[in-house]
Design a protein around this motif. Structure first.
Motif, mmCIF file in Angstrom:
data_model
loop_
_atom_site.group_PDB
_atom_site.id
_atom_site.type_symbol
_atom_site.label_atom_id
_atom_site.label_comp_id
_atom_site.label_asym_id
_atom_site.label_seq_id
_atom_site.Cartn_x
_atom_site.Cartn_y
_atom_site.Cartn_z
ATOM 1 N N ALA A 76 -23.704 -19.431 -10.937
ATOM 2 C CA ALA A 76 -22.325 -18.745 -10.328
ATOM 3 C C ALA A 76 -21.501 -18.623 -11.297
ATOM 4 O O ALA A 76 -21.355 -19.500 -12.199
ATOM 5 N N LEU A 77 -20.769 -17.560 -11.370
ATOM 6 C CA LEU A 77 -19.549 -16.947 -12.362
ATOM 7 C C LEU A 77 -18.372 -16.949 -11.520
ATOM 8 O O LEU A 77 -18.059 -16.239 -10.653
ATOM 9 N N LEU A 78 -17.645 -18.163 -11.582
ATOM 10 C CA LEU A 78 -16.343 -18.227 -10.927
ATOM 11 C C LEU A 78 -14.861 -17.581 -11.373
ATOM 12 O O LEU A 78 -14.587 -18.223 -12.359
ATOM 13 N N MET A 79 -14.637 -16.636 -10.904
ATOM 14 C CA MET A 79 -13.457 -15.783 -11.210
ATOM 15 C C MET A 79 -12.152 -16.563 -10.846
ATOM 16 O O MET A 79 -11.078 -15.953 -11.397
ATOM 17 N N THR A 80 -12.298 -17.434 -9.880
ATOM 18 C CA THR A 80 -10.987 -18.229 -9.342
ATOM 19 C C THR A 80 -11.183 -19.526 -9.956
ATOM 20 O O THR A 80 -12.019 -20.218 -9.607
ATOM 21 N N ARG A 81 -10.044 -19.968 -10.496
ATOM 22 C CA ARG A 81 -9.777 -21.390 -10.960
ATOM 23 C C ARG A 81 -9.323 -22.354 -9.898
ATOM 24 O O ARG A 81 -8.170 -22.587 -9.663
ATOM 25 N N SER A 82 -10.287 -22.507 -8.925
ATOM 26 C CA SER A 82 -10.120 -23.310 -7.741
ATOM 27 C C SER A 82 -11.177 -24.368 -7.388
ATOM 28 O O SER A 82 -12.367 -24.238 -7.941
ATOM 29 N N PHE A 83 -10.778 -25.592 -7.015
ATOM 30 C CA PHE A 83 -11.654 -26.468 -6.425
ATOM 31 C C PHE A 83 -12.598 -25.985 -5.310
ATOM 32 O O PHE A 83 -13.850 -25.947 -5.361
ATOM 33 N N SER A 84 -11.921 -25.121 -4.437
ATOM 34 C CA SER A 84 -12.861 -24.640 -3.407
ATOM 35 C C SER A 84 -13.763 -23.495 -3.763
ATOM 36 O O SER A 84 -15.034 -23.741 -3.140
ATOM 37 N N ALA A 85 -13.564 -22.806 -4.808
ATOM 38 C CA ALA A 85 -14.815 -22.026 -5.078
ATOM 39 C C ALA A 85 -15.734 -22.600 -6.067
ATOM 40 O O ALA A 85 -16.758 -22.331 -5.800
ATOM 41 N N ALA A 86 -15.488 -24.100 -6.778
ATOM 42 C CA ALA A 86 -16.525 -24.771 -7.466
ATOM 43 C C ALA A 86 -17.120 -25.300 -6.305
ATOM 44 O O ALA A 86 -18.357 -25.517 -6.489
ATOM 45 N N LEU A 87 -16.495 -25.736 -5.337
ATOM 46 C CA LEU A 87 -17.177 -26.570 -4.394
ATOM 47 C C LEU A 87 -18.257 -25.500 -3.572
ATOM 48 O O LEU A 87 -19.126 -26.221 -3.054
ATOM 49 N N LEU A 88 -17.666 -24.388 -3.296
ATOM 50 C CA LEU A 88 -18.926 -23.516 -2.449
ATOM 51 C C LEU A 88 -19.988 -23.467 -3.298
ATOM 52 O O LEU A 88 -21.089 -23.509 -2.636
ATOM 53 N N ALA A 89 -19.913 -23.168 -4.716
ATOM 54 C CA ALA A 89 -20.995 -22.907 -5.539
ATOM 55 C C ALA A 89 -21.886 -23.969 -5.356
ATOM 56 O O ALA A 89 -23.070 -24.181 -5.483
#
Length: 313
Positions: free
Chosen positions: A79-92
Motif C-alpha cells: 500500500a502506497l499512502l498519499m495521505t499522511r493520516s492515521f486513518s489511511a494507515a489504519l485502513l491498509a
C-alpha cells in the motif's frame, strides 16, 4: 505485485501525485497491477494511471468496514499512502496489506520522511522503499474528447481568460473578489470563472462583475480540465484548479499569500507567481488571525495585471 494507492483527499495534492503513479508503473515488474482508492469526486482523474479505480465513501463505520472487506479480498502486496493520516494507515493495516509505505510512523512498515521542497518531490520519495525511482516528470492530464467538445461549445470563439477567485482550504488564500473583477475588466478579454460547488455564489458575483460566464460548481473534473485547456491564460489563487491548469499546460498567474510558494506552486514552467513579501508568510493558516493581512492587502491589481500582460505576450 498488487499495489494499492490510497489517493489524496485534496484536488491539488491528487494532481501532484500523478508523477508518482507514472514512475510507479515504470518501476513495477511486468504483470503488476495498480489500484487507486479515491473518493468519488476524483475518480475520473486516475483511469490513465491505474489498472482500476476503487471508490471509498467516507462518513461512518459502515462504509469504512465495506472498504476494508473489499481491499482484504483483493490481497494487495503493498500500500502506497498519499495521505499522511492515521486513518489511511489504519485502513491498509486492517485490510492486511503486508507492506505499507507512507509519510508518518503509525502502522507503517516503511515510513518515509518528508524532504522539503516541492510537494511533488515529497510524494515521489514514497517510491524509494521500492527501489530507485526515475526523475519525476511534471503532472500531465489528458483532456477527454467528450469534455473538450463540451468546452468548445460552452466557450466559443476566444481567446478566453479563466479566473478562480475561490480557495477550498480557507479564506486566507483568497485574493479579494473585487480585485479579480477589476483585473478581469482591465484584461478586456472573454472571461470564464471556475471553482467548486461551495464557490458557486462567489463565482456568480465575479462573473457578473466582468460580464463573463460562471462555471463555478458546474463542471465535472474532466470538464474543468477541458475548460482550463481552452483558456489562453488562467489567474488563480493557490488551490486545486491551479494544479489542473498546470497539468493541461495552460499559462497562468498564481496568487500566493499565506501558503508556501516553494512547496505547492505549479510544478511545470508555464506560470508566474505573484506575492507580496511579508515576514509572517507563509503561515499556512486557513483564516488570517490578523484579519486578512498584508500578504493579500498589499498585493494590488497593477502587480497581477503586469504579470498577466507578460504571460499574454
Amino acid at each position: 505485485m498488487k499495489v494499492l494507492v490510497k489517493a489524496s483527499n485534496w484536488l491539488g495534492d491528487a494532481v501532484m501525485t500523478l508523477p508518482t503513479l507514472v514512475s510507479l508503473r515504470e518501476m513495477l515488474p511486468k504483470g503488476s497491477t495498480i489500484s487507486v482508492l479515491t473518493k468519488p469526486a476524483f475518480a475520473e482523474l486516475y483511469p490513465d494511471f491505474a489498472d482500476e479505480v476503487l471508490l471509498h465513501e467516507r462518513g461512518g463505520v459502515k462504509p469504512w468496514l465495506n472498504t476494508v472487506r473489499e481491499l482484504k479480498a483483493r490481497k494487495f502486496d503493498t500500500a502506497l499512502l498519499m495521505t499522511r493520516s492515521f486513518s489511511a494507515a489504519l485502513l491498509a493495516f486492517s485490510a492486511r496489506v503486508p507492506r505499507r509505505i507512507g509519510h508518518g510512523k503509525a502502522m507503517l512498515t516503511d515510513p518515509v520522511k518528508r524532504g522539503g521542497g516541492h510537494r511533488v518531490l515529497d510524494f515521489h520519495r514514497l517510491l524509494e522503499p521500492l527501489g530507485t525511482p526515475p526523475k519525476p516528470r511534471a503532472p500531465k492530464i489528458q483532456v477527454r474528447t467528450e469534455a473538450l467538445r463540451w468546452a468548445e461549445d460552452t466557450l466559443p470563439g476566444g481567446p478566453w481568460i479563466g479566473l478562480n477567485p475561490g480557495a477550498t482550504y480557507g479564506a486566507a488564500k483568497q485574493w479579494y473578489p473585487e480585485r479579480f473583477i477589476e483585473l478581469g475588466k482591465r484584461l478586456g478579454r472573454k472571461i470564464v470563472v471556475v471553482g467548486g460547488p461551495a464557490e458557486a455564489e462567489l463565482g456568480e458575483r465575479v462573473a457578473k462583475g466582468v460580464d463573463g460566464l460562471n462555471l463555478a460548481g458546474k463542471t465535472t473534473l474532466p470538464r474543468l480540465a477541458a475548460v482550463l485547456a481552452r483558456c489562453r491564460l488562467f489567474v488563480t489563487n493557490d488551490t486545486g484548479p491551479m494544479h489542473v491548469a498546470d497539468a493541461v499546460g495552460t499559462s497562468m498567474v498564481a496568487i500566493f499569500g499565506p501558503t508556501d510558494w516553494i512547496e505547492t506552486p505549479p510544478f511545470g514552467t508555464s506560470h508566474t507567481i505573484v506575492r507580496h513579501e511579508i515576514e509572517c508568510a507563509p503561515c499556512k493558516k486557513r483564516v488570517c488571525p490578523l484579519g486578512h493581512h498584508d500578504c493579500m492587502k498589499k498585493l494590488g491589481v497593477e502587480t497581477v495585471l503586469r504579470a498577466c500582460q507578460e504571460r499574454l505576450r
